[in-house]
Design a protein around this motif. Sequence first.
Motif, PDB file in Angstrom:
ATOM      1  N   ALA A 240       0.829  -1.212   0.000  1.00 53.91           N
ATOM      2  CA  ALA A 240       0.000   0.000   0.000  1.00 53.91           C
ATOM      3  C   ALA A 240       0.860   1.257   0.000  1.00 53.91           C
ATOM      4  O   ALA A 240       0.531   2.245  -0.686  1.00 53.91           O
ATOM      5  CB  ALA A 240      -0.920  -0.006   1.225  1.00 53.91           C
ATOM      6  N   ALA A 241       1.963   1.246   0.738  1.00 51.98           N
ATOM      7  CA  ALA A 241       2.847   2.418   0.794  1.00 51.98           C
ATOM      8  C   ALA A 241       3.548   2.636  -0.541  1.00 51.98           C
ATOM      9  O   ALA A 241       3.668   3.777  -1.018  1.00 51.98           O
ATOM     10  CB  ALA A 241       3.864   2.250   1.912  1.00 51.98           C
ATOM     11  N   GLU A 242       4.019   1.553  -1.154  1.00 49.78           N
ATOM     12  CA  GLU A 242       4.708   1.678  -2.443  1.00 49.78           C
ATOM     13  C   GLU A 242       3.754   2.140  -3.535  1.00 49.78           C
ATOM     14  O   GLU A 242       4.150   2.893  -4.436  1.00 49.78           O
ATOM     15  CB  GLU A 242       5.351   0.337  -2.815  1.00 49.78           C
ATOM     16  CG  GLU A 242       6.551   0.000  -1.941  1.00 49.78           C
ATOM     17  CD  GLU A 242       7.200  -1.323  -2.287  1.00 49.78           C
ATOM     18  OE1 GLU A 242       8.366  -1.538  -1.893  1.00 49.78           O
ATOM     19  OE2 GLU A 242       6.545  -2.155  -2.960  1.00 49.78           O
ATOM     20  N   GLU A 243       2.489   1.714  -3.457  1.00 51.41           N
ATOM     21  CA  GLU A 243       1.502   2.169  -4.442  1.00 51.41           C
ATOM     22  C   GLU A 243       1.285   3.671  -4.359  1.00 51.41           C
ATOM     23  O   GLU A 243       0.916   4.310  -5.348  1.00 51.41           O
ATOM     24  CB  GLU A 243       0.177   1.435  -4.237  1.00 51.41           C
ATOM     25  CG  GLU A 243       0.198  -0.012  -4.725  1.00 51.41           C
ATOM     26  CD  GLU A 243      -1.119  -0.723  -4.480  1.00 51.41           C
ATOM     27  OE1 GLU A 243      -2.019  -0.110  -3.849  1.00 51.41           O
ATOM     28  OE2 GLU A 243      -1.261  -1.881  -4.922  1.00 51.41           O
ATOM     29  N   LYS A 244       1.522   4.234  -3.170  1.00 50.87           N
ATOM     30  CA  LYS A 244       1.394   5.680  -2.967  1.00 50.87           C
ATOM     31  C   LYS A 244       2.690   6.420  -3.279  1.00 50.87           C
ATOM     32  O   LYS A 244       2.780   7.635  -3.105  1.00 50.87           O
ATOM     33  CB  LYS A 244       0.987   5.961  -1.508  1.00 50.87           C
ATOM     34  CG  LYS A 244      -0.426   5.533  -1.171  1.00 50.87           C
ATOM     35  CD  LYS A 244      -1.430   6.532  -1.684  1.00 50.87           C
ATOM     36  CE  LYS A 244      -2.810   6.242  -1.157  1.00 50.87           C
ATOM     37  NZ  LYS A 244      -3.775   7.289  -1.564  1.00 50.87           N
TER      38      LYS A 244
END
Length: 307
Positions: free
Chosen positions: A21-25
């Motif tokens: 989720a963090a990398e997608e952001k």
Amino acid sequence: MRIGILSRNKSLYSTSRLVEAAEEKGHDVEVIDHLKCDIVIEQDNPKIYYKSERIDYLDAIIPRIGASVTFYGAAVVRQFEMMEVFSAVHSQALVRSRDKLRSLQLLASSGVGLPKTVFTNYSKEVKKLIESVGGAPLIVKLLEGTQGHGVVLGPTKKAAESIIEAFHAMKARVIVQEFISESKGADIRAFVVDGKVVGAMKRQGKEGEFRSNLHQGGSGTLIKLTKAEKEAALTAARAMDLQIAGVDMLQSDRGPLILEVNSSPGLEGIEKTTKKDIAATIIRYIEKAVEERKKNPARKKKAKKHA
């Protein structure tokens, strides 16, 4: 942002989902084993080393601290806070949530409903303990138990006496708790992020099992919380000063009764049951909190002072 996830295993569902989720952001993410961190305590110059490398570049951390390593894990979180790194779970709240007795005292003072509970320091008045929670059947819980381990049903008065006396003989600290028969082996897990319930599920124990934990073979189904249940979940999270929390409660004839507030709630059960991206919700909360701290430096200094 540069985010560190404090976790002992990067392949765990919750850890890998938070990384995803963090990398997608567009954030840089690093999984850090908190037990391999070295804390350097020096006047006005707190430092952390991980695998001989100094960690001085993080904007935020997400603690995923197991109950068995709470002491050292909380110390690492506290050190990051002293380094003015934002923590999604405050170190004091983490420690508080792992103390079942203190948690129940705080929850009781917040006004939420609780099962009748008794704690004693190896008292010989076992019969009085049993009477205090309304008699058998009743629940006996180890203060250090997690994921349903160390939770025993005393179906009769005689059996309850034997269980309590056995724990006392082993010098194991336990709480004795009222058995809520109308819950029928089910409880509710409400997932709270930043003052909002972002997902909820009903967990049903397998046939013949009074514990509803998914780790004990229980199953989860989607549920819509009543107004009273939502209010209880939010009040409980606030009482524990947790912005991310898994609040467990029972449905009873006298309304929702809080069992526990978890400071490192797992994502797998709640995401698969609700079909919601809870990990992304957590990342959005962290983005918002870090941005607010940049706009209000006084908040950062206050957090450091109380670490």
